[in-house]
Motif scaffolding. Sequence first.
Motif, PDB file in Angstrom:
ATOM      1  N   LYS A   1       8.933  49.237  -6.801  1.00 55.28           N
ATOM      2  CA  LYS A   1       9.756  48.030  -6.754  1.00 55.28           C
ATOM      3  C   LYS A   1       9.355  47.160  -5.559  1.00 55.28           C
ATOM      4  O   LYS A   1       9.234  47.651  -4.441  1.00 55.28           O
ATOM      5  CB  LYS A   1      11.209  48.461  -6.616  1.00 55.28           C
ATOM      6  CG  LYS A   1      12.233  47.354  -6.646  1.00 55.28           C
ATOM      7  CD  LYS A   1      13.597  48.014  -6.543  1.00 55.28           C
ATOM      8  CE  LYS A   1      14.747  47.101  -6.818  1.00 55.28           C
ATOM      9  NZ  LYS A   1      16.025  47.831  -6.791  1.00 55.28           N
ATOM     10  N   VAL A   2       9.137  45.897  -5.832  1.00 52.75           N
ATOM     11  CA  VAL A   2       8.808  44.938  -4.783  1.00 52.75           C
ATOM     12  C   VAL A   2       9.858  43.838  -4.804  1.00 52.75           C
ATOM     13  O   VAL A   2      10.162  43.281  -5.866  1.00 52.75           O
ATOM     14  CB  VAL A   2       7.398  44.329  -5.007  1.00 52.75           C
ATOM     15  CG1 VAL A   2       7.103  43.260  -3.967  1.00 52.75           C
ATOM     16  CG2 VAL A   2       6.332  45.405  -4.986  1.00 52.75           C
ATOM     17  N   VAL A   3      10.454  43.548  -3.662  1.00 54.21           N
ATOM     18  CA  VAL A   3      11.557  42.576  -3.609  1.00 54.21           C
ATOM     19  C   VAL A   3      11.190  41.399  -2.717  1.00 54.21           C
ATOM     20  O   VAL A   3      10.662  41.571  -1.617  1.00 54.21           O
ATOM     21  CB  VAL A   3      12.847  43.243  -3.060  1.00 54.21           C
ATOM     22  CG1 VAL A   3      14.007  42.261  -3.092  1.00 54.21           C
ATOM     23  CG2 VAL A   3      13.190  44.478  -3.863  1.00 54.21           C
ATOM     24  N   LEU A   4      11.465  40.210  -3.222  1.00 54.75           N
ATOM     25  CA  LEU A   4      11.280  38.991  -2.429  1.00 54.75           C
ATOM     26  C   LEU A   4      12.614  38.593  -1.813  1.00 54.75           C
ATOM     27  O   LEU A   4      13.596  38.387  -2.526  1.00 54.75           O
ATOM     28  CB  LEU A   4      10.809  37.860  -3.341  1.00 54.75           C
ATOM     29  CG  LEU A   4       9.332  37.799  -3.700  1.00 54.75           C
ATOM     30  CD1 LEU A   4       9.151  37.103  -5.030  1.00 54.75           C
ATOM     31  CD2 LEU A   4       8.556  37.061  -2.618  1.00 54.75           C
ATOM     32  N   LEU A   5      12.625  38.499  -0.507  1.00 58.50           N
ATOM     33  CA  LEU A   5      13.849  38.088   0.183  1.00 58.50           C
ATOM     34  C   LEU A   5      13.551  36.842   1.020  1.00 58.50           C
ATOM     35  O   LEU A   5      12.417  36.621   1.430  1.00 58.50           O
ATOM     36  CB  LEU A   5      14.341  39.184   1.132  1.00 58.50           C
ATOM     37  CG  LEU A   5      15.003  40.444   0.591  1.00 58.50           C
ATOM     38  CD1 LEU A   5      15.475  41.297   1.762  1.00 58.50           C
ATOM     39  CD2 LEU A   5      16.156  40.128  -0.333  1.00 58.50           C
ATOM     40  N   GLY A   6      14.583  36.077   1.289  1.00 52.79           N
ATOM     41  CA  GLY A   6      14.407  34.913   2.155  1.00 52.79           C
ATOM     42  C   GLY A   6      15.444  33.855   1.846  1.00 52.79           C
ATOM     43  O   GLY A   6      16.086  33.883   0.797  1.00 52.79           O
ATOM     44  N   ASP A   7      15.586  32.929   2.761  1.00 52.92           N
ATOM     45  CA  ASP A   7      16.599  31.895   2.643  1.00 52.92           C
ATOM     46  C   ASP A   7      16.362  31.039   1.400  1.00 52.92           C
ATOM     47  O   ASP A   7      15.257  31.013   0.861  1.00 52.92           O
ATOM     48  CB  ASP A   7      16.568  31.008   3.895  1.00 52.92           C
ATOM     49  CG  ASP A   7      17.907  30.322   4.128  1.00 52.92           C
ATOM     50  OD1 ASP A   7      18.836  30.545   3.321  1.00 52.92           O
ATOM     51  OD2 ASP A   7      18.015  29.569   5.107  1.00 52.92           O
ATOM     52  N   MET A   8      17.397  30.335   0.989  1.00 50.68           N
ATOM     53  CA  MET A   8      17.231  29.474  -0.176  1.00 50.68           C
ATOM     54  C   MET A   8      16.225  28.367   0.131  1.00 50.68           C
ATOM     55  O   MET A   8      16.071  27.961   1.283  1.00 50.68           O
ATOM     56  CB  MET A   8      18.564  28.870  -0.617  1.00 50.68           C
ATOM     57  CG  MET A   8      19.163  27.826   0.282  1.00 50.68           C
ATOM     58  SD  MET A   8      20.630  27.094  -0.468  1.00 50.68           S
ATOM     59  CE  MET A   8      19.922  26.065  -1.723  1.00 50.68           C
ATOM     60  N   ASN A   9      15.491  28.003  -0.912  1.00 48.82           N
ATOM     61  CA  ASN A   9      14.585  26.873  -0.791  1.00 48.82           C
ATOM     62  C   ASN A   9      13.269  27.167  -0.068  1.00 48.82           C
ATOM     63  O   ASN A   9      12.483  26.253   0.143  1.00 48.82           O
ATOM     64  CB  ASN A   9      15.292  25.702  -0.083  1.00 48.82           C
ATOM     65  CG  ASN A   9      14.891  24.397  -0.688  1.00 48.82           C
ATOM     66  OD1 ASN A   9      14.711  24.310  -1.897  1.00 48.82           O
ATOM     67  ND2 ASN A   9      14.711  23.387   0.141  1.00 48.82           N
ATOM     68  N   VAL A  10      13.024  28.415   0.317  1.00 48.18           N
ATOM     69  CA  VAL A  10      11.752  28.685   0.992  1.00 48.18           C
ATOM     70  C   VAL A  10      10.600  28.788  -0.011  1.00 48.18           C
ATOM     71  O   VAL A  10       9.439  28.660   0.368  1.00 48.18           O
ATOM     72  CB  VAL A  10      11.800  29.966   1.855  1.00 48.18           C
ATOM     73  CG1 VAL A  10      12.815  29.819   2.973  1.00 48.18           C
ATOM     74  CG2 VAL A  10      12.080  31.190   1.022  1.00 48.18           C
ATOM     75  N   GLY A  11      10.930  29.018  -1.279  1.00 45.94           N
ATOM     76  CA  GLY A  11       9.888  29.037  -2.302  1.00 45.94           C
ATOM     77  C   GLY A  11       9.585  30.400  -2.894  1.00 45.94           C
ATOM     78  O   GLY A  11       8.482  30.631  -3.396  1.00 45.94           O
ATOM     79  N   LYS A  12      10.550  31.302  -2.892  1.00 47.03           N
ATOM     80  CA  LYS A  12      10.331  32.629  -3.462  1.00 47.03           C
ATOM     81  C   LYS A  12      10.026  32.555  -4.956  1.00 47.03           C
ATOM     82  O   LYS A  12       9.065  33.146  -5.444  1.00 47.03           O
ATOM     83  CB  LYS A  12      11.578  33.510  -3.248  1.00 47.03           C
ATOM     84  CG  LYS A  12      11.951  33.712  -1.795  1.00 47.03           C
ATOM     85  CD  LYS A  12      13.222  34.515  -1.634  1.00 47.03           C
ATOM     86  CE  LYS A  12      14.460  33.823  -2.156  1.00 47.03           C
ATOM     87  NZ  LYS A  12      14.787  32.566  -1.462  1.00 47.03           N
TER      88      LYS A  12
ATOM     89  N   ALA B   1       9.886  49.721  -2.684  1.00 46.71           N
ATOM     90  CA  ALA B   1       8.679  50.228  -2.049  1.00 46.71           C
ATOM     91  C   ALA B   1       8.076  49.172  -1.129  1.00 46.71           C
ATOM     92  O   ALA B   1       7.311  49.496  -0.229  1.00 46.71           O
ATOM     93  CB  ALA B   1       7.663  50.642  -3.110  1.00 46.71           C
ATOM     94  N   ALA B   2       8.392  47.919  -1.394  1.00 51.41           N
ATOM     95  CA  ALA B   2       7.894  46.849  -0.532  1.00 51.41           C
ATOM     96  C   ALA B   2       8.874  45.689  -0.548  1.00 51.41           C
ATOM     97  O   ALA B   2       9.503  45.409  -1.566  1.00 51.41           O
ATOM     98  CB  ALA B   2       6.523  46.369  -1.009  1.00 51.41           C
ATOM     99  N   VAL B   3       9.004  45.039   0.599  1.00 48.67           N
ATOM    100  CA  VAL B   3       9.853  43.854   0.698  1.00 48.67           C
ATOM    101  C   VAL B   3       9.021  42.713   1.247  1.00 48.67           C
ATOM    102  O   VAL B   3       8.308  42.871   2.241  1.00 48.67           O
ATOM    103  CB  VAL B   3      11.066  44.113   1.625  1.00 48.67           C
ATOM    104  CG1 VAL B   3      11.825  42.817   1.890  1.00 48.67           C
ATOM    105  CG2 VAL B   3      11.999  45.149   1.012  1.00 48.67           C
ATOM    106  N   ILE B   4       9.052  41.604   0.550  1.00 49.17           N
ATOM    107  CA  ILE B   4       8.330  40.416   1.008  1.00 49.17           C
ATOM    108  C   ILE B   4       9.348  39.466   1.615  1.00 49.17           C
ATOM    109  O   ILE B   4      10.175  38.890   0.906  1.00 49.17           O
ATOM    110  CB  ILE B   4       7.578  39.747  -0.163  1.00 49.17           C
ATOM    111  CG1 ILE B   4       6.573  40.727  -0.770  1.00 49.17           C
ATOM    112  CG2 ILE B   4       6.882  38.470   0.317  1.00 49.17           C
ATOM    113  CD1 ILE B   4       5.852  40.205  -2.004  1.00 49.17           C
ATOM    114  N   LEU B   5       9.330  39.348   2.920  1.00 53.15           N
ATOM    115  CA  LEU B   5      10.262  38.459   3.616  1.00 53.15           C
ATOM    116  C   LEU B   5       9.624  37.080   3.718  1.00 53.15           C
ATOM    117  O   LEU B   5       8.562  36.924   4.316  1.00 53.15           O
ATOM    118  CB  LEU B   5      10.572  39.007   5.005  1.00 53.15           C
ATOM    119  CG  LEU B   5      11.407  40.303   5.036  1.00 53.15           C
ATOM    120  CD1 LEU B   5      11.354  40.943   6.405  1.00 53.15           C
ATOM    121  CD2 LEU B   5      12.847  40.036   4.631  1.00 53.15           C
TER     122      LEU B   5
END
Lengths: 233, 576
Positions: A6-17, A73-77
Amino acid sequence: MKPDGKVVLLGDMNVGKTSLLHRYMERRFQGTVSTVGGAFFLKQWGPHHISLWDTAGREQFHGLGSMYCRGAAAVILTYDVTNLQSIVELEDRFLALTDTANADCIFAVVGNKVDLTDSCALLPEAEDERPSEKPASGCVPTKVKRQVHADDAIALYKKILKYRMLDEKDVPAAEKMCFETSAKTGYMVDHLFETVFDMVVPTILEQKAEGPSQIVDLNNCKTAKNTQRSCCR
Amino acid sequence: MEAEDPGLPPKGGMDLPQDGVDLPEQKISPGSMDTGEDEPSVALDEQVELPGAQNNGPLSVAGGKGDVQEELTETREESSEKDLSDSASTDNTLEDSSEFSRPMVMDGGPPGEEEVAVQPRPPTHRDEDVTAESWRAHRKHIFVLSEAGKPIYSRYGNEEALSSTMGVMMALVSFIQSGDNSIRSIYSDDRKLVFVQQGPLVLVSVSSTLQSEQQLRQELLYVYYQIISMLTQASITRIFERKKNYDLRRLLTGSEKILDRLLNLVESDPCFLLGAVRCLPLQPALRDSLGSLLQKAITPNLVFSILVARSQLVTTVQEKTVIDDCRLEPTDLHLLLNLIGATSAFQTGEIWTPICLPRFNPDCYFYAYISYLDADCTVCLILLSTDKESFYSVSDCKKRIEEGMRTQSYLQALSSGLKSPSYSVAMVGAPDLRHFMYKPLDIPDNYRQLPQFTSPELEGPYCSESERHRLFDLYHYLHSRIHSTARPLRLIYHVAEKETLLAWVTSKFELYTCFSPLVTKAGAINVLTKLLRWIKKEEDRLFIRYPPKYSTTPNPGKGSKGPRTEGAENGFFGGL
Ligand SMILES: Nc1nc2c(ncn2[C@@H]2O[C@H](COP(=O)(O)OP(=O)(O)OP(=O)(O)O)[C@@H](O)[C@H]2O)c(=O)[nH]1
Ligand SMILES: [Mg+2]
């Protein structure tokens, strides 16, 4: 059926995830709308099925972050290089959400929207020719003032390790795990995802080996063809 | 939620005229209609009401025997809309004086004056507003603010820039409140201001449309419910209890589009006005097969399975134990579809998000699984679960449904129906008929079905937005007359400037029709006959006549105590 990793994209709104994921999965950049909750994508990577979770950055959905991160397994901040607050939020708001991720979870720190600052990244799919090149002083003047620099990302990466109580020696080097991308031009987007996937594969293999009577075909594993390339200076 | 209640107007004063002319269809096609005693006949006599006439008070009655109210507005040029609007607001005064607290007049008239201010006067209360003329000229403004007067949402313009305007609104609300009263509406010569307070939120509509106060109130409730669908009532209450001047925009940024889209829909899609769901016209056999597919693809805590195509309902299956208490409300489905439409268009992933169905339970979240089944993102599957950890098992249900649809080629069958727009009014075969909206009230198993309606594509003169708005204004007007609490009507024949409309409600249906302006009354009645016959013939295709059986999930929600104790965070049981 549960996917392998599992790879998760995290980050503030509007950053472009969402835009990053769209660029990678659909090969294009198109208008997005602010994500609600989370969106699940399945990516075939060699013999493995990697699940990709695009999450909503809005405060409204903040409480859900740990649910989406469970067993990651991985988080993309992700942050926006033109918005200082967006990287501050990663530390303040999003890092704690990764508590539910795997103990050996891999972290990537991604500064998106470099096209707004780096004229070099304006070239479509530019990463094929020039994997890492600081915008020369002769480049077209920047449109927006860059607010976050590569050093800031590296500093964040080190803070993450500290937070997770990991030793720098046991994890990929900060230089390797900090990326600058443009979902708009595609700059470094494939590189980002492929690097992360390749790093997730050993975790998957481990899990499969632990699982009952799982036969792993090592020959079918995709080789880490891109990992040697560095992205940050 | 009066506008949603399919209930008939009270019978009082609705005696049938003895010498009325029977509708021809009762003779021609008895099969298409119930000829029961409560079936109204239309008296095609000359007892007409002229709302445009100066001295016709709001209580004008159509002659001695005109118990079936009929209304005729002569074709006029410029003045017709104005007159219409007057008569609409006049009716509303009636409603107000009989039911609501008194409407307030803004220009210094004594509070509680029951007259509607129809005489032109300078809009002094607006002079303080510094914003541009074009901003003011919008047909309808919607504002949402907190009790502390903090702006939360404005349909047009920046809420921040409007904070003083909103402050004034809040001052009004509090002023009236301090007198142990509540402000409900303000009428000006060309605008209606309607206020709705729901918990810590105040919603205000400033409208120059022909909609009745009741309809505007309903729209504000839709806005409120849409906010609730994202945040739940319980959490909004909690937030403002903790901090009175909390800035709710923090939680709603990014959601403005959802509210914008809702407000556009409310003005263009009759589903909100009628409180009914639009079904995708479909061969009943195909619909049934799809229903049983959904019914089989289940997992514990999966409560609703909904299949839609282009925002039109294909079929829906509900979990047995839930339905024992409750059915899915059309409002909840509309809000859900609006949220999906506003946030997930052309989304290739599978969405998993908490969502509240405010009419079902305003305090709890469901977890919605949303996925498009075709490349064009027209066919959408929505699965609602009460277990937030059940994504993978719910996703698995989708795979089974997808598989079933593929092997049976259902998807092709579905999307072939989608290529053409819904359907053309020409299919009825009545040249004078331009458009209609038909809501059946006699669907089998009504109690466990969603209210439904059908209407053709808008064509011909109604292609432009302004013309569409005009038509919907007229429909709204007829609807408000039919559903007037003070003086409900069963039949209205209304000659407008560019078209003639006829609205008719019986125990079997609610029908709104729009004709070319040249139609005669007799001609219109003939068309109605034809239309009702056509609908009868097509009803198996147009509506979900027999809903799929309830699903019984292997480990139904009733048995699982988990969500119940976890409370608002997790599913609807917490609040039941
Ligand atoms: N110039 C530029 N704009 C971008 C880039 N990536 C995203 N955007 C724009 O930034 C806005 C937000 O992008 P999204 O992908 O929706 O952001 P998100 O992080 O998914 O936001 P949430 O779903 O609300 O959390 C959109 O208008 C995109 O078009 C980029 O690399 N360059
Ligand atoms: Mg997004």
